[in-house]
Enzyme design. Structure first.
Site, PDB file in Angstrom:
ATOM      1  N   SER A 276       0.847  -1.190   0.000  1.00 50.87           N
ATOM      2  CA  SER A 276       0.000   0.000   0.000  1.00 50.87           C
ATOM      3  C   SER A 276       0.880   1.236   0.000  1.00 50.87           C
ATOM      4  O   SER A 276       1.959   1.245   0.576  1.00 50.87           O
ATOM      5  CB  SER A 276      -0.908   0.011   1.237  1.00 50.87           C
ATOM      6  N   LYS A 282       0.281  -3.449   5.108  1.00 52.18           N
ATOM      7  CA  LYS A 282      -0.596  -4.180   4.193  1.00 52.18           C
ATOM      8  C   LYS A 282       0.166  -5.194   3.342  1.00 52.18           C
ATOM      9  O   LYS A 282       1.272  -4.934   2.879  1.00 52.18           O
ATOM     10  CB  LYS A 282      -1.327  -3.209   3.268  1.00 52.18           C
ATOM     11  N   ASN A 284      -1.547  -7.016   0.388  1.00 50.25           N
ATOM     12  CA  ASN A 284      -2.794  -7.218  -0.350  1.00 50.25           C
ATOM     13  C   ASN A 284      -2.703  -8.431  -1.272  1.00 50.25           C
ATOM     14  O   ASN A 284      -1.669  -8.655  -1.913  1.00 50.25           O
ATOM     15  CB  ASN A 284      -3.117  -5.974  -1.170  1.00 50.25           C
ATOM     16  N   ARG A 315     -24.726 -17.211 -44.560  1.00 48.14           N
ATOM     17  CA  ARG A 315     -23.609 -16.364 -44.148  1.00 48.14           C
ATOM     18  C   ARG A 315     -24.182 -15.233 -43.319  1.00 48.14           C
ATOM     19  O   ARG A 315     -25.146 -14.576 -43.731  1.00 48.14           O
ATOM     20  CB  ARG A 315     -22.847 -15.803 -45.363  1.00 48.14           C
TER      21      ARG A 315
END
Length: 458
Positions: A276, A282, A284, A315
């Site tokens: 972070s 942190k 993460n 087509r």
């Protein structure tokens, strides 16, 4: 951010796998178109439909042509398909006779769809290898942690005790089924597209099917019962398979995110996780987040592919272009999701101690079901359920361990209950057998899948 992050030098590694990305450059795509044109010429020469000298000249020119991409782009915008402009760049280097035999009896969609199959075959070879690598990692986790106790959770609440080995086996089994599905899908997908202007091969008279088989032989493909210009079920099947793989690894990644929450702490991504900019503590789960993002995006792309399959007559109009927008992205996203999952599993840190702490912190609440069944021999079922439910409320309020509270309530009436068996480690049912079944299934399918070699074309 570019319009397509998968093609970005900056964002590409997040959303695409390098080997798959290399298959879907403009140069690689155009070369596949040229490879199909060359194969068609060789197939027709083998059957005497065109002279061998024309086939040799076409093959040689398809191998060395350096296409003018801006002119191809102009032609594509004008014609809606790249073949007319590409053929216009091929013809000047050919003799008048060879020019007449270039693209003989085919229509643009034949070449484009067959080139699509070649690209998909090469990409799926990469995905198969990644699936097997991930399967090996999951099988090792299942074996290593076969007895690593952890809380089982249903509706995000503690349920019964399980082992992390069983969770890993649960992540593994859908991937084994995806390997099985891939083998089934390939038999239907790896076919030439060759129908001519309206799917009758009328330009080739009675030799149309012979040319189709010779073309398929050149490219190591098969021939479907009928042309598939507007029958796109196999493209949808491929897209659904890719989405299914993304969803399965997305489930794994979602579990990893939940188990890595600070208050749970049973898994860590390893390598420090994502940092972070303002919170140094942190870590993460960025890799897992990318996998979940790929799964969600794949689901949306699949819906677009499904809608594109409703095409008109012999087509279609717009459905083909929707496939161009979606199916290569699905291949790229699936490659990225698998690659990220391999990286996630390779560095996964299993916090067995924290798992044990979380089991202990439940104060026996995960034994409620086992306890209810254990009391069936001494109490009516309804009375046993009521007793355990009331004791569970007391245990959750901090009054003590669930088993101890129930044992205290029963007193002498509980003499026949095998109290020593009412521990989390002894109430795992057939966990060992389930893990072994998963491992056996994987070993069998892995052997079959590993026998597939890299494709000869694409």
């Amino acid at each position: 951010m570019p319009l397509t992050p998968m093609d970005s030098e900056l964002f590409g590694p997040m959303f695409a796998q390098p080997e798959v990305t290399a298959l879907y450059t403009d140069q690689a795509y155009v070369q596949r178109l040229l490879d199909v044109e060359a194969a068609l010429a060789r197939a027709q020469a083998r059957l005497g439909v065109i002279p061998q000298a024309s086939a040799d000249a076409i093959t040689a020119q398809c191998a060395i042509l350096q296409p003018d991409v801006p002119r191809l782009s102009e032609g594509l915008l004008r014609d809606g398909v790249p073949l007319p402009a590409l053929l216009a760049q091929l013809r000047p280097a050919l003799s008048p006779g060879a020019r007449e035999h270039l693209h003989f009896g085919a229509t643009s969609q034949d070449i484009v769809d067959t080139a699509f199959v070649l690209g998909a075959r090469s990409a799926l070879a990469v995905l198969r290898r990644l699936l097997i690598g991930m399967g090996d990692l999951l099988a090792a986790l299942a074996q290593t942690h076969a007895t690593t106790l952890m809380p089982g959770r249903t509706h995000a609440q503690y349920a019964l005790p399980v082992t992390f080995g069983l969770k890993a086996a649960g992540w593994l089994t859908p991937l084994v089924r995806h390997l099985e599905r891939l083998a089934e899908l390939e038999a239907r997908l790896y076919v030439v597209s060759f129908g001519g202007a309206a799917g009758t091969l009328a330009a080739l008279g009675t030799r149309g099917l012979n040319v189709a088989h010779a073309l398929a032989d050149e490219l190591a493909l098969s021939v479907p019962p009928t042309p598939w210009h507007t029958q796109r079920d196999t493209v949808l099947e491929l897209s659904a398979w890719l989405t299914g793989v993304c969803v399965s690894v997305g489930k794994l990644a979602q579990d990893a995110i939940l188990l890595s929450q600070s208050e749970v702490g049973e898994l860590n991504e390893g390598g420090g996780g994502g940092g972070s900019s303002t919170m140094p503590q942190k870590q993460n789960p960025i890799t897992a987040e990318l996998i979940v993002a790929a799964a969600g995006t794949a689901a949306g792309l699949l819906a677009a592919v499904a809608r594109s399959g409703v095409q008109e007559h012999e087509r279609g109009t717009h459905g083909w272009q929707v496939e161009w927008l979606t199916v290569p992205q699905l291949l790229g996203l699936t490659g990225a999701a698998l690659s990220h999952t391999v990286r996630l599993l390779s560095g996964l840190e299993v916090q067995a101690g924290r798992m044990a702490q979380n089991v202990a912190a439940s104060h026996g609440l995960m034994l409620a079901e086992s306890l209810t069944f254990a009391l069936a021999g001494v109490l009516p079922r309804d009375e046993a359920r009521t007793l355990v439910r009331d004791a569970a409320r007391r245990s959750a309020a901090g009054e003590g361990h669930l088993v101890a509270l129930v044992r205290g309530e029963l007193g002498e009436r509980g003499a026949a209950v095998a109290w020593d068996d009412l521990t989390e480690a002894r109430t795992l049912g057939v966990t060992d057998d389930l893990i072994q079944r998963a491992l056996n299934h994987y070993a069998q399918v892995r052997g079959q899948s590993a026998a597939h070699t890299a494709p000869p074309h694409g």
